[in-house]
Motif scaffolding. Structure first.
Motif, mmCIF file in Angstrom:
data_model
loop_
_atom_site.group_PDB
_atom_site.id
_atom_site.type_symbol
_atom_site.label_atom_id
_atom_site.label_comp_id
_atom_site.label_asym_id
_atom_site.label_seq_id
_atom_site.Cartn_x
_atom_site.Cartn_y
_atom_site.Cartn_z
ATOM 1 N N TYR A 283 50.985 52.006 36.940
ATOM 2 C CA TYR A 283 50.300 51.856 38.207
ATOM 3 C C TYR A 283 50.516 53.067 39.100
ATOM 4 O O TYR A 283 49.599 53.545 39.761
ATOM 5 C CB TYR A 283 50.812 50.592 38.890
ATOM 6 C CG TYR A 283 50.123 50.247 40.179
ATOM 7 C CD1 TYR A 283 50.674 50.608 41.393
ATOM 8 C CD2 TYR A 283 48.939 49.542 40.172
ATOM 9 C CE1 TYR A 283 50.036 50.278 42.576
ATOM 10 C CE2 TYR A 283 48.303 49.209 41.346
ATOM 11 C CZ TYR A 283 48.855 49.576 42.556
ATOM 12 O OH TYR A 283 48.226 49.258 43.712
ATOM 13 N N LEU B 279 44.803 51.655 37.249
ATOM 14 C CA LEU B 279 45.032 50.310 37.762
ATOM 15 C C LEU B 279 44.640 50.196 39.224
ATOM 16 O O LEU B 279 44.073 49.182 39.642
ATOM 17 C CB LEU B 279 46.502 49.928 37.607
ATOM 18 C CG LEU B 279 46.841 49.218 36.313
ATOM 19 C CD1 LEU B 279 48.306 48.837 36.310
ATOM 20 C CD2 LEU B 279 46.001 47.975 36.145
ATOM 21 N N LYS B 280 44.919 51.215 39.976
ATOM 22 C CA LYS B 280 44.545 51.173 41.388
ATOM 23 C C LYS B 280 43.036 51.082 41.522
ATOM 24 O O LYS B 280 42.514 50.319 42.332
ATOM 25 C CB LYS B 280 45.061 52.413 42.125
ATOM 26 C CG LYS B 280 46.547 52.416 42.326
ATOM 27 C CD LYS B 280 46.954 53.398 43.425
ATOM 28 C CE LYS B 280 48.412 53.271 43.778
ATOM 29 N NZ LYS B 280 49.286 54.235 43.100
#
Lengths: 147, 575
Positions: free
Chosen positions: B285, B291-292
């Motif tokens: 992350y 993922l963000k």
């Protein structure tokens, strides 16, 4: 004189002050660097982020004044058109999550550097708010256990 | 810049030249001294102006030799360097060539023709026949030095030319000195057992050879030829180490996965240790934007779907550490008219140590909610698989009072291994009647029926992914992210059946699935796109990353290759 949120200090007042002090440097009790905190505050309301940050390095009084969240709030919200919520709402949430100064230095500043100088639009602000909240969450020490 | 140099080596080293792309498999060293291109006899102009006569062809060679010398000096095992420790000053560039020659021959007592010790032509005749044991090679036949540069090079740097053309499908190179030099020339071409057509490649580039070795190994595995596969895996190991950066890491992970598949070793605890994978995912992350991106775009869709609703409920299939929700809560808190009352149901796998980590996550989120004055309610569900869920468990409230969103980040593909699972989950979602169903998945086809296809696809996919990680600052986060991806690779390649959970599919495949299950696409708006683009500016200046819109879905990719896709779905009107 309590600091009021008034924007009543006009530019001419400020420049008068400046002229006076430069003319009377030697032996004068009121040099520009020794301005009353409230006046410093009023002056700093009009500067950009870089100047504000630099100002906090001048002296202890300047440092204290330049850390004021309200000044940083002005910097953060200067360019955004309405992001939908009220000023109070924004202020409340941001202060709860770490403050405008942090918001700016951690996220808004890196986002604004590559672009034109100082342009912080809605998108940058929204993104920075998201990141600020995540940071707050990550740093949270898990304290309470709900029953 | 490969072109010129090929020609120049021809006369001396019997290397394969770029031109000879169609040689037969069973070709050996010196026989390859063909295709001698005419050397250009011109003198270099610029040096000529200064008064020196140096052949242009020489210059390239000088450069090469300097490189070689450097690596050889680095590799020399004995302390035979003392004689080199003189200060030499050359005033005439034309001398360099012969000086270097001498240096090199001193360092390398040549075992072959008076070539400038550059390439050891490897003439081992190694008839196949299952004898892949490297120990069987008599010592003297092994190259004493690493001809190909043994230090990790840049991926594309052309190394010392390899003596003979390779076919990737051959026995392991006897040029490998075990335990000593790292790099190797993978060289021998032998009469290989296999009858499949051999890919002859400009074998100058170790990187290319590595890829070919990987492919060949996968093919061998697929056809059940495990002895060949085994040998190739070893070869890959050596080749991989000679690379640098992303290629090295990817190759290592794939090699390990292949080895596990060959030896039928079950991968280390794929299913069991969820707290480890949670931790790894946290590092992933931080390191890269994927993922963000997933969270922010999904949140934007959810936010827009929740507009005007007073009570909202999010059901998260991919709870993990709950990193998606602080941002949503903050956005809800700053909503015009004030925040709605927010309810979150988190679903996750059981933790290894039986701790109720879902509960902890809920408490943390509650704390945050309190700080920003958002009314918050939380429920956590532990489930081994999403297919174990029932709508009844979720305590849904009537849709007039509560708007529901369902969110799944990198979870749906895991259901594809079990027949009927995905259908069940879709059924549950339909019962939930969400206003929006946000889905983020990897954009690649890793679920085909043919192993080799899956292997190829995933090799490209993960190579691109690792490439994008290279730009990130080196740190523990980065290493952990690589481990995180490595686990996926391992599962993809080494497992089968129900164990193989990393069954990624492309957007079009998912679209079909959603469409035929009663969902209609909900277009992600321009706000999501803008957020995503702004986000990328934070990662290395956005260099290399690309956000694309595709039929209302958003894809984040590296250069031209999309890597993950966020899509949003709602129940189609019929239902």
């Amino acid at each position: 004189m309590k600091r009021s949120a008034s924007n009543s200090v006009t530019n001419s007042d400020v420049s008068n002050k400046k002229m006076k002090t430069t003319g009377e440097e030697e032996g004068s009790e009121i040099g520009f660097a020794n301005l009353d905190e409230n006046l410093i505050y009023e002056v700093l309301k009009h500067v950009d982020a870089r100047t504000l940050a630099a100002s906090s390095c001048v002296s202890k009084i300047w440092h204290r004044t330049a850390q004021d969240e309200r000044l940083w709030e002005l910097i953060c919200t200067r360019h955004w058109a309405n992001i939908g919520c009220s000023q109070n709402q924004l202020r409340f949430v941001v202060l709860a999550l770490g403050g405008f100064k942090q918001l700016h230095s951690l996220y808004l500043w890196p986002l604004s550097s590559p672009n034109q100088h100082g342009r912080l639009g809605k998108d940058e602000l929204k993104l920075s708010l998201s990141l600020l909240s995540i940071r707050y969450y990550e740093k949270m020490n898990f304290v309470k256990r709900l029953p | 810049m490969k072109r010129d140099l090929h020609q120049f080596q021809a006369p001396n080293h019997g290397t394969s030249i770029a031109g000879s792309s169609n040689s037969s498999p069973a070709v050996f060293g010196k026989d390859k001294m063909m295709m001698v291109k005419e050397e250009e006899e011109e003198d270099d102009e610029l040096l000529g102006v200064l008064g020196y006569k140096v052949r242009s062809s020489e210059m390239a060679e000088v450069a090469l030799k300097l490189e070689q010398l450097e690596t050889m000096m680095g590799n020399v095992q004995e302390d035979g360097l003392a004689h080199l420790a003189t200060d030499t000053v050359h005033y005439n560039p034309a001398e360099l060539y012969s000086w270097l020659d001498n240096m090199l021959t001193e360092l390398n007592p040549p075992a072959t023709t008076g070539s400038n010790g550059l390439n050891q032509i490897n003439n081992s005749f190694f008839t196949g026949g299952g004898d892949y044991d490297l120990k069987a090679i008599p010592g003297s036949a092994i190259c004493q030095r690493s001809n190909s540069s043994s230090t990790p090079n840049q991926y594309n740097k052309r190394l010392k030319p390899c003596p003979s053309p390779d076919s990737m499908v051959t026995s392991p190179s006897p040029a490998v000195q075990i335990g000593g030099i790292v790099g190797t020339t993978v060289t021998t071409t032998t009469v290989s057992e296999s009858t499949r057509p051999l890919i002859l490649v400009d074998s100058q580039d170790n990187g290319v050879r590595l890829v070919h070795a990987l492919m060949a190994c996968a093919e061998a595995v697929q056809s059940g030829n495990l002895t060949l596969a085994e040998a190739l895996v070893k070869q890959i190991g050596f080749l991989a180490v000679s690379q640098a950066g992303a290629m090295r890491k990817v190759a290592t992970y794939f090699a390990e996965a292949l080895a596990r598949r060959i030896y039928r070793l079950s991968p280390p605890q794929t299913q069991i240790d969820h707290s480890l994978s949670d931790t790894l995912q946290m590092h992933f992350y931080e390191t890269c934007p994927y993922l963000k991106f997933a969270h922010f775009t999904a949140n934007q869709a959810i936010l827009e779907a929740f507009e005007g609703k007073k009570r909202v409920h999010v059901i998260d299939f991919s709870m993990n550490q709950g990193l998606q929700w602080p941002a949503l809560m903050q956005a809800l808190a700053l909503r015009e008219g004030g925040p709605p009352s927010f309810r979150l149901t988190g679903i996750g796998p059981p933790a290894a140590d039986n701790s109720d980590h879902l509960h902890e996550v809920g408490c943390k989120l509650a704390q945050l909610a309190e700080a920003i004055h958002v009314e918050f309610e939380y429920r956590g569900f532990v489930a081994n698989s999403l297919a174990d869920l029932d709508a009844a468990m979720l305590e849904l409230r009537p849709s007039e009072t509560e708007a529901v969103a369902v969110n799944s980040v990198f979870e749906l593909h895991k259901l594809l291994g079990r027949p009927g699972a995905i259908e069940k989950v879709f059924g549950v979602v339909k019962q939930i009647k969400p206003v929006i169903f946000t889905v983020v998945e990897q954009e690649s086809s890793h679920n085909g029926p043919v192993f080799l296809d899956r292997f190829t696809e995933s090799l490209h996919y993960y190579s691109t992914l690792f490439d994008s990680l290279e730009g990130a600052p080196s740190s523990q986060d980065k290493v952990m992210s690589e481990v995180y991806l490595g686990k996926q690779i391992c599962n993809l390649v080494a497992c089968e059946g129900a164990d193989r959970v990393e069954r990624h599919e492309t957007l079009s495949q998912w679209s079909n699935r959603f469409g035929s299950s009663g969902f209609a696409p909900a277009h992600l708006g321009s706000n999501a796109f803008k957020q995503a683009s702004t986000l990328l500016a934070l990662f290395n200046g956005g260099e290399g990353y690309r956000v694309e819109e595709n039929n209302g879905c958003l894809m984040l990719g590296w250069h031209t290759r999309p890597l993950i896709t966020t899509s949003a779905w709602k129940l189609s009107a019929v239902h």
